[in-house]
Scaffold this motif. Structure first.
Motif, short mmCIF file in Angstrom:
data_model
loop_
_atom_site.label_atom_id
_atom_site.label_comp_id
_atom_site.label_asym_id
_atom_site.label_seq_id
_atom_site.Cartn_x
_atom_site.Cartn_y
_atom_site.Cartn_z
N ALA A 44 -3.37 2.78 1.89
CA ALA A 44 -3.92 1.74 1.15
C ALA A 44 -5.48 2.41 0.84
CB ALA A 44 -3.97 0.49 1.68
N GLU A 45 -5.84 2.75 1.79
CA GLU A 45 -7.32 3.47 1.87
C GLU A 45 -7.31 4.60 1.03
OE1 GLU A 45 -10.66 5.02 4.64
OE2 GLU A 45 -9.81 3.16 5.43
N ARG A 46 -6.43 5.29 1.12
CA ARG A 46 -6.38 6.85 0.21
C ARG A 46 -6.16 6.63 -0.94
NH1 ARG A 46 -1.93 9.26 4.28
NH2 ARG A 46 -3.76 9.58 6.35
N VAL A 47 -5.36 5.36 -1.51
CA VAL A 47 -5.19 5.36 -2.97
C VAL A 47 -5.73 4.16 -3.75
CG1 VAL A 47 -2.95 6.33 -2.69
CG2 VAL A 47 -3.22 3.74 -2.37
N GLY A 48 -6.58 3.37 -2.82
CA GLY A 48 -7.48 2.64 -2.96
C GLY A 48 -6.69 1.33 -3.72
N MET A 49 -5.56 0.90 -2.90
CA MET A 49 -4.93 -0.38 -3.58
C MET A 49 -4.69 -1.45 -2.29
SD MET A 49 -1.78 1.84 -5.33
CE MET A 49 -0.89 0.33 -5.47
N ASP A 50 -4.35 -2.43 -2.71
CA ASP A 50 -4.31 -3.65 -1.58
C ASP A 50 -3.07 -3.27 -0.75
OD1 ASP A 50 -4.60 -6.53 -0.96
OD2 ASP A 50 -2.26 -6.33 -1.19
N ARG A 51 -3.35 -3.47 0.51
CA ARG A 51 -2.35 -3.17 1.65
C ARG A 51 -1.00 -3.72 1.29
NH1 ARG A 51 -0.23 -5.01 6.53
NH2 ARG A 51 -0.57 -3.44 8.25
N GLU A 52 -1.12 -5.13 1.08
CA GLU A 52 0.47 -5.60 0.80
C GLU A 52 1.12 -4.99 -0.54
OE1 GLU A 52 2.13 -7.47 2.92
OE2 GLU A 52 0.29 -6.93 4.18
N GLU A 53 0.40 -4.65 -1.49
CA GLU A 53 0.95 -3.78 -2.64
C GLU A 53 1.60 -2.53 -1.97
OE1 GLU A 53 -0.01 -2.67 -7.20
OE2 GLU A 53 -1.79 -3.20 -5.83
N VAL A 54 0.69 -1.94 -1.43
CA VAL A 54 1.27 -0.59 -0.97
C VAL A 54 2.44 -0.86 0.08
CG1 VAL A 54 0.70 1.04 0.75
CG2 VAL A 54 -1.09 0.60 -0.87
N ARG A 55 2.40 -1.73 0.66
CA ARG A 55 3.68 -2.07 1.70
C ARG A 55 4.77 -2.19 1.02
NH1 ARG A 55 4.81 -3.94 6.69
NH2 ARG A 55 2.69 -4.49 7.16
N ALA A 56 4.61 -3.06 -0.22
CA ALA A 56 5.86 -3.44 -1.02
C ALA A 56 6.33 -2.06 -1.68
CB ALA A 56 5.58 -4.53 -1.98
N ILE A 57 5.60 -1.30 -2.24
CA ILE A 57 6.04 -0.09 -2.92
C ILE A 57 6.55 0.82 -1.95
CG2 ILE A 57 4.93 2.04 -3.89
CD1 ILE A 57 2.95 0.25 -5.39
N LEU A 58 5.84 1.03 -0.52
CA LEU A 58 6.62 1.83 0.35
C LEU A 58 8.04 1.35 0.81
CD1 LEU A 58 3.52 2.73 2.70
CD2 LEU A 58 5.02 4.43 1.25
N GLU A 59 8.14 0.01 0.90
CA GLU A 59 9.64 -0.64 1.14
C GLU A 59 10.49 -0.18 0.17
OE1 GLU A 59 10.78 -2.03 3.75
OE2 GLU A 59 9.06 -2.22 4.96
N GLY A 60 10.13 -0.17 -1.21
CA GLY A 60 10.94 0.06 -2.32
C GLY A 60 11.22 1.46 -2.30
N LEU A 61 10.58 2.33 -1.87
CA LEU A 61 10.73 3.73 -1.86
C LEU A 61 11.60 4.15 -0.94
CD1 LEU A 61 7.04 5.16 -2.70
CD2 LEU A 61 9.13 5.40 -4.17
N PHE A 62 11.33 3.35 0.30
CA PHE A 62 12.30 3.56 1.65
C PHE A 62 13.81 2.95 1.26
CE2 PHE A 62 14.47 1.20 5.17
CZ PHE A 62 14.71 2.38 5.97
N ASP A 63 13.94 2.09 0.29
CA ASP A 63 15.14 1.59 -0.02
C ASP A 63 15.86 2.49 -0.80
OD1 ASP A 63 14.91 -0.68 1.21
OD2 ASP A 63 14.34 -1.83 -0.52
N LYS A 64 15.01 3.42 -1.89
CA LYS A 64 15.64 4.42 -2.69
C LYS A 64 15.74 5.58 -1.93
CE LYS A 64 13.11 3.04 -6.61
NZ LYS A 64 11.94 3.48 -7.57
#
Length: 127
Positions: A44-64
């Protein structure tokens, strides 16, 4: 960001791998995947995004089948696929990616780029 992921997988100039990655991820997802490995907070810090948004995206990428948690229970630290074989096998096995067009992309990549490269590698190692 796709270029970094392609480099990590050993196919920096692959037209077909680029298509596969673009099928799997939009630009934001690719930017997050390219910032791995790391914890959700680090990413989240590296990409400048909200922690929960990053978590949701990572979970989606894990699902894929694109990223993998260090601990499958906690899911607080992720990494990108270790190699092209892992990316292929997991993305093809997941229920979320059951699409004939996606399978066709992998077949084209194998037939036109990957299989020859793996054959050269095996030949050079005497296998």
């Amino acid at each position: 960001m796709y270029e970094k992921l392609m480099q990590n997988l050993g196919f920096p100039d692959s037209e077909y791998l680029r298509k596969i990655l673009e099928y799997l991820m939009d630009d934001v997802e690719a930017r997050i995947a390219a910032s791995l490995p790391g914890s959700i907070d680090e990413v989240a810090e590296r990409v400048g995004m909200d922690r929960e948004e990053v978590r949701a995206i990572l979970e989606g990428l894990f699902d894929k089948g694109v990223v993998f948690p260090k601990d499958f229970q906690k899911r607080d630290y992720f990494r990108f696929a270790r190699n092209i074989i892992q990316l292929h096998d997991v993305t093809m096995a997941t229920q979320k990616m059951r699409d004939p067009d996606f399978a066709k992309l992998w077949k084209e990549f194998g037939d036109r780029e990957c299989n020859q490269r793996i054959g050269q590698f095996l030949g050079a190692t005497g296998m």
